[in-house]
Write a protein that holds these residues in place. Structure first.
Motif, short mmCIF file in Angstrom:
data_model
loop_
_atom_site.label_atom_id
_atom_site.label_comp_id
_atom_site.label_asym_id
_atom_site.label_seq_id
_atom_site.Cartn_x
_atom_site.Cartn_y
_atom_site.Cartn_z
N LYS A 228 33.00 34.44 30.37
CA LYS A 228 33.04 35.88 30.59
C LYS A 228 32.79 36.21 32.07
CE LYS A 228 33.51 36.49 26.17
NZ LYS A 228 34.87 36.78 25.64
N GLU A 229 33.31 37.38 32.48
CA GLU A 229 33.14 37.80 33.87
C GLU A 229 31.67 37.89 34.25
OE1 GLU A 229 35.40 41.28 34.85
OE2 GLU A 229 37.23 40.52 33.91
N MET A 230 30.83 38.35 33.32
CA MET A 230 29.40 38.46 33.60
C MET A 230 28.79 37.09 33.87
SD MET A 230 26.44 40.21 31.21
CE MET A 230 27.40 41.72 31.12
N GLN A 231 29.25 36.08 33.14
CA GLN A 231 28.75 34.72 33.34
C GLN A 231 29.19 34.18 34.71
OE1 GLN A 231 30.57 33.55 29.50
NE2 GLN A 231 28.64 32.47 29.10
N VAL A 232 30.42 34.47 35.11
CA VAL A 232 30.91 34.04 36.42
C VAL A 232 30.09 34.70 37.52
CG1 VAL A 232 32.88 33.97 37.99
CG2 VAL A 232 33.23 33.65 35.54
N ASN A 233 29.77 35.97 37.35
CA ASN A 233 28.93 36.67 38.32
C ASN A 233 27.58 35.98 38.47
OD1 ASN A 233 29.85 39.39 39.58
ND2 ASN A 233 30.69 39.47 37.52
N ARG A 234 27.00 35.58 37.36
CA ARG A 234 25.69 34.93 37.41
C ARG A 234 25.78 33.58 38.13
NH1 ARG A 234 24.66 37.05 31.95
NH2 ARG A 234 25.46 35.12 31.05
N ILE A 235 26.85 32.84 37.87
CA ILE A 235 27.03 31.53 38.51
C ILE A 235 27.15 31.68 40.02
CG2 ILE A 235 28.66 29.61 38.77
CD1 ILE A 235 29.27 30.02 35.72
N VAL A 236 27.96 32.65 40.47
CA VAL A 236 28.16 32.87 41.90
C VAL A 236 26.87 33.34 42.57
CG1 VAL A 236 29.39 34.26 43.61
CG2 VAL A 236 30.62 33.32 41.64
N LYS A 237 26.18 34.25 41.94
CA LYS A 237 24.95 34.77 42.53
C LYS A 237 23.88 33.69 42.62
CE LYS A 237 24.39 39.00 41.44
NZ LYS A 237 24.87 39.62 42.71
N ALA A 238 23.79 32.86 41.60
CA ALA A 238 22.81 31.77 41.61
C ALA A 238 23.13 30.79 42.73
CB ALA A 238 22.81 31.05 40.27
N ALA A 253 23.50 40.52 46.61
CA ALA A 253 24.72 41.33 46.58
C ALA A 253 25.98 40.51 46.38
CB ALA A 253 24.84 42.13 47.88
N VAL A 254 25.91 39.21 46.60
CA VAL A 254 27.11 38.36 46.53
C VAL A 254 27.70 38.40 45.12
CG1 VAL A 254 27.93 35.97 46.60
CG2 VAL A 254 26.44 36.83 48.41
N SER A 255 29.02 38.50 45.06
CA SER A 255 29.76 38.50 43.80
C SER A 255 30.99 37.61 43.94
CB SER A 255 30.20 39.94 43.46
OG SER A 255 31.25 40.35 44.32
N PRO A 256 31.69 37.32 42.85
CA PRO A 256 32.90 36.50 42.96
C PRO A 256 33.92 37.07 43.95
CG PRO A 256 32.24 36.66 40.67
CD PRO A 256 31.34 37.58 41.43
N HIS A 257 33.99 38.39 44.07
CA HIS A 257 34.97 38.99 44.97
C HIS A 257 34.65 38.67 46.43
CE1 HIS A 257 38.52 41.50 44.47
NE2 HIS A 257 38.26 42.03 45.64
N TRP A 258 33.39 38.37 46.73
CA TRP A 258 33.04 37.98 48.09
C TRP A 258 33.72 36.66 48.46
CZ3 TRP A 258 27.99 39.37 50.87
CH2 TRP A 258 27.61 40.68 50.58
N LEU A 259 33.92 35.78 47.49
CA LEU A 259 34.61 34.53 47.76
C LEU A 259 36.10 34.78 48.03
CD1 LEU A 259 32.94 32.15 45.14
CD2 LEU A 259 32.43 32.40 47.58
N ARG A 260 36.65 35.78 47.40
CA ARG A 260 38.04 36.20 47.67
C ARG A 260 38.15 36.76 49.09
NH1 ARG A 260 42.85 37.97 45.08
NH2 ARG A 260 43.51 40.07 45.65
N HIS A 261 37.16 37.58 49.48
CA HIS A 261 37.14 38.08 50.87
C HIS A 261 37.03 36.92 51.85
CE1 HIS A 261 36.90 42.10 49.43
NE2 HIS A 261 35.62 42.12 49.16
N ALA A 262 36.17 35.96 51.51
CA ALA A 262 35.97 34.81 52.40
C ALA A 262 37.26 34.01 52.54
CB ALA A 262 34.84 33.92 51.86
N HIS A 263 37.98 33.84 51.43
CA HIS A 263 39.25 33.13 51.49
C HIS A 263 40.18 33.76 52.52
CE1 HIS A 263 43.04 31.31 49.88
NE2 HIS A 263 43.54 32.45 50.36
N ALA A 264 40.37 35.07 52.43
CA ALA A 264 41.30 35.77 53.32
C ALA A 264 40.87 35.64 54.78
CB ALA A 264 41.39 37.24 52.92
N SER A 265 39.59 35.90 55.03
CA SER A 265 39.10 35.89 56.40
C SER A 265 39.14 34.48 57.00
CB SER A 265 37.68 36.42 56.44
OG SER A 265 37.17 36.41 57.75
#
Length: 307
Positions: A228-238, A253-265
């Protein structure tokens, strides 16, 4: 097309394009929301429905009786609350979307009372949500769980949205001459193919075991279905909280979308052309991708001035 909210439920139940329901009758409001949200991502559906129901509950009127003053009053109340400006903007955007749909797509409304409502200007905080490359690599390197490590790497290397990664099945992963590719069903019903490096491809394949081709790539250990998305959020934050030296407020504050931002940058920092990053991320237009260049410019006139 329905002429009033009172006969909207009849319209919904006879329209072949509407979302199917059980034999129990649905309310006119439920029918309108279902038509409005049909085809949108699960995340968007949940958020838009919640915001629409909150608004409709506050004004407590049939949708065809709601006025511009009602919407402006609700907007003012949101501004006066403790919500962040970005949250207010998203809530108003959802309401505007609903009324635009009811007016333009269904004919339920003769006019759009939300058309004149303006969205608050939101500070562009993208630069604050781009993690340095060493932080991302440390997040991945310190992850001991095999599944979670592959998940972090795929979110970053492929730049996937959390809604995309949780829906992956084994048929989504296809071998190539070197490494492989992942087929992603993204926003707007668009499918894109993203090439994966050989190392990540092998890491993903090592997770499969005897899983059938239609089973999830990332499974929940407890319920055996899609993670689930909530579980992915917990994994990334941990993972972020394990990084030595990363400020606690940032890690929180880190979330899965931060990794998407990091990819682009990071990809553009390494010379990837903007149009290629756009296609990998599935952006609708180049302007969205171009924001990363402005968030972390590689040059500035300030560098030409003596200190």
């Amino acid at each position: 097309m329905p002429k009033s909210v009172d006969d909207f439920s009849t319209y919904v139940q006879t329209d072949n394009n509407a979302i199917s329901h059980s034999s129990a009758s649905i309310t006119p409001t439920e029918g309108l929301l279902d038509l409005w949200l049909h085809g949108k991502s699960p995340h968007t559906q949940r958020y838009y429905r919640r915001e629409a129901l909150k608004f409709l509950g506050v004004v407590n009127k049939p949708i065809d009786s709601i006025t511009l003053a009602d919407i402006q009053g609700y907007s003012t109340a949101l501004h006066q609350s403790s919500l962040a400006v970005s949250s207010v903007a998203r809530a108003i955007a959802a309401i505007k979307s609903l009324f635009t749909f009811a007016h333009q797509k269904t004919g339920l409304l003769k006019a759009n009372p939300a058309g004149a409502v303006t969205l608050p200007k939101v500070k562009d905080s993208l630069a604050e949500r781009i993690l340095p490359e060493w932080v991302v690599q440390t997040m991945i390197g310190l992850e001991q769980n095999k599944r979670n490590r592959a998940l972090l790497k795929l979110l970053y290397v492929a730049g996937l949205r959390v809604s995309e990664v949780t829906q992956l099945q084994w048929f989504s992963l296809q071998p190539r001459d070197v490494g492989g590719q992942v087929l992603v069903y993204g926003k707007g019903g668009k499918t894109r193919a993203i090439k994966l490096p050989a190392s990540l491809w092998q890491e993903l394949q090592s997770l499969r075991g005897d899983a059938a081709i239609g089973e999830p790539v990332f499974t929940s250990r407890k319920k055996k279905g899609h993670l689930k998305e909530m579980q992915v959020n917990r994994i990334v934050k941990a993972a972020a909280k394990r990084v030595p030296g990363l400020e606690e407020a940032v890690a929180d504050a880190v979330s899965p979308h931060w990794l998407r931002h990091a990819h682009a940058s990071h990809a553009m920092d390494r010379g990837a052309p903007v149009h290629l990053v756009k296609e990998t991320l599935g952006h609708a237009n180049i302007a969205t991708t171009g924001r990363y260049l402005h968030a972390r410019p590689t040059d500035s006139s300030s560098l030409y001035l003596e200190s």
